[in-house]
Design an enzyme around this catalytic site. Structure first.
Site, PDB file in Angstrom:
ATOM      1  N   TYR A 100     -16.220 -40.516  12.439  1.00  0.00           N
ATOM      2  CA  TYR A 100     -17.524 -40.132  12.013  1.00  0.00           C
ATOM      3  C   TYR A 100     -18.639 -40.903  12.802  1.00  0.00           C
ATOM      4  O   TYR A 100     -19.613 -40.371  13.070  1.00  0.00           O
ATOM      5  CB  TYR A 100     -17.599 -40.132  10.495  1.00  0.00           C
ATOM      6  CG  TYR A 100     -17.659 -41.879   9.932  1.00  0.00           C
ATOM      7  CD1 TYR A 100     -18.989 -42.381   9.847  1.00  0.00           C
ATOM      8  CD2 TYR A 100     -16.434 -42.164   9.636  1.00  0.00           C
ATOM      9  CE1 TYR A 100     -18.871 -43.548   9.419  1.00  0.00           C
ATOM     10  CE2 TYR A 100     -16.410 -43.654   9.155  1.00  0.00           C
ATOM     11  CZ  TYR A 100     -17.579 -44.301   9.027  1.00  0.00           C
ATOM     12  OH  TYR A 100     -17.441 -45.518   8.400  1.00  0.00           O
ATOM     13  N   GLU A 101     -18.097 -42.185  13.056  1.00  0.00           N
ATOM     14  CA  GLU A 101     -19.150 -42.926  13.968  1.00  0.00           C
ATOM     15  C   GLU A 101     -19.420 -42.564  15.328  1.00  0.00           C
ATOM     16  O   GLU A 101     -20.531 -42.418  15.703  1.00  0.00           O
ATOM     17  CB  GLU A 101     -18.398 -44.597  13.818  1.00  0.00           C
ATOM     18  CG  GLU A 101     -18.656 -45.173  12.403  1.00  0.00           C
ATOM     19  CD  GLU A 101     -17.849 -46.494  12.233  1.00  0.00           C
ATOM     20  OE1 GLU A 101     -18.466 -47.484  11.781  1.00  0.00           O
ATOM     21  OE2 GLU A 101     -17.005 -46.593  13.300  1.00  0.00           O
ATOM     22  N   ILE A 102     -18.545 -42.177  15.804  1.00  0.00           N
ATOM     23  CA  ILE A 102     -18.451 -41.649  17.225  1.00  0.00           C
ATOM     24  C   ILE A 102     -19.208 -40.449  17.358  1.00  0.00           C
ATOM     25  O   ILE A 102     -20.106 -40.313  18.173  1.00  0.00           O
ATOM     26  CB  ILE A 102     -17.307 -41.597  18.015  1.00  0.00           C
ATOM     27  CG1 ILE A 102     -17.450 -41.479  19.581  1.00  0.00           C
ATOM     28  CG2 ILE A 102     -16.269 -40.362  17.337  1.00  0.00           C
ATOM     29  CD1 ILE A 102     -18.050 -42.611  20.219  1.00  0.00           C
ATOM     30  N   ALA A 105     -22.945 -41.260  16.390  1.00  0.00           N
ATOM     31  CA  ALA A 105     -23.537 -42.010  17.658  1.00  0.00           C
ATOM     32  C   ALA A 105     -23.846 -41.085  18.848  1.00  0.00           C
ATOM     33  O   ALA A 105     -24.682 -41.175  19.460  1.00  0.00           O
ATOM     34  CB  ALA A 105     -22.442 -43.015  18.265  1.00  0.00           C
TER      35      ALA A 105
END
Length: 237
Positions: A100-102, A105
């Site tokens: 979910y972070e990548i 981002a």
């Protein structure tokens, strides 16, 4: 070897003057300096920048250099690298952080840099060596510039695995850049960047950074100064 690599690494604008530049670009701070110095594959790294005001000041004092700080974030070279990719129509591959972070981002980077071609991205977690190998093959095939953010030394290990399979890519490590950029398109507040207080913002927000700052960094200072006493004494005379 690490000090010589740092000294001969050109500033980012000079490095990117060569449109065909390739190799692994990584960064060291007080936490990672000795991890990289003692890394058994350090000779395979191509460029090392100093990220962190403390290490920068100590290094320049001990060596009589005037090296400038470089970090893969929006307080330093991230914008330069992304704009370089747009201007030269290069594809970007990103590997790191959680799923979910990548994903977030990538959304924030695309919003901040219209025209950027992020052709491939994957988390920094692999279920098997076969999956890792498949990710490496995919990012090589689909990208010109590859950015890895898995923490030291895992990100350097991944970058060198990519380099072994293809010596035609420019590969950066980026530490926690993807996690930071997932929370805010430009993680550091303007006044934080103006006064070089990036370390302070990270201390406030991240528990692991507080541990590094209050436990690991003092150990680094003692070790670095003690190992460089002869240089310090020679320079003072």
């Amino acid at each position: 070897m690490i000090d010589n690599l740092i000294k001969r690494t050109p500033e980012i604008n000079r490095l990117l003057e060569n449109k065909r530049v390739t190799g692994v670009v990584t960064f060291v701070n007080p936490y990672s300096y000795y991890k990289i110095k003692e890394y058994n594959k350090i000779s395979q790294l191509d460029y090392i920048y100093i990220d962190g005001i403390l290490l920068l000041k100590l290094f320049n004092f001990v060596n009589g250099t005037k090296i400038k700080r470089h970090s893969f974030d929006y307080s330093s070279i991230a914008k330069t690298v992304f704009n370089y990719s747009i201007q030269n129509k290069m594809k970007i591959g990103l590997i790191g952080s959680k799923d979910y972070e990548i994903e977030q981002a990538v959304k924030n980077i695309r919003k901040k840099h219209p025209g950027i071609d992020i052709s491939y991205f994957h988390s920094g977690y692999f279920s098997s060596l076969e999956e890792k190998s498949s990710v490496i093959d995919s990012v090589i095939k689909k990208s010109d510039i590859i950015i890895c953010g898995l923490g030291t030394p895992a990100q350097e290990e991944l970058a060198l695995d990519i380099k072994i399979k293809s010596n035609e890519h420019l590969i950066f490590t980026c530490g926690g850049f993807f996690t930071q950029t997932a929370s805010r398109a430009d993680f550091y507040y303007p006044w934080i960047k103006r006064y070089n207080l990036m370390w302070l913002q990270r201390i406030v927000l991240y528990k692991h950074v507080r541990k590094r700052f209050f436990i690991d960094y003092p150990k680094f200072i003692v070790r670095f100064i003690s190992e460089n006493l002869m240089k310090i004494f020679t320079r003072s005379n």
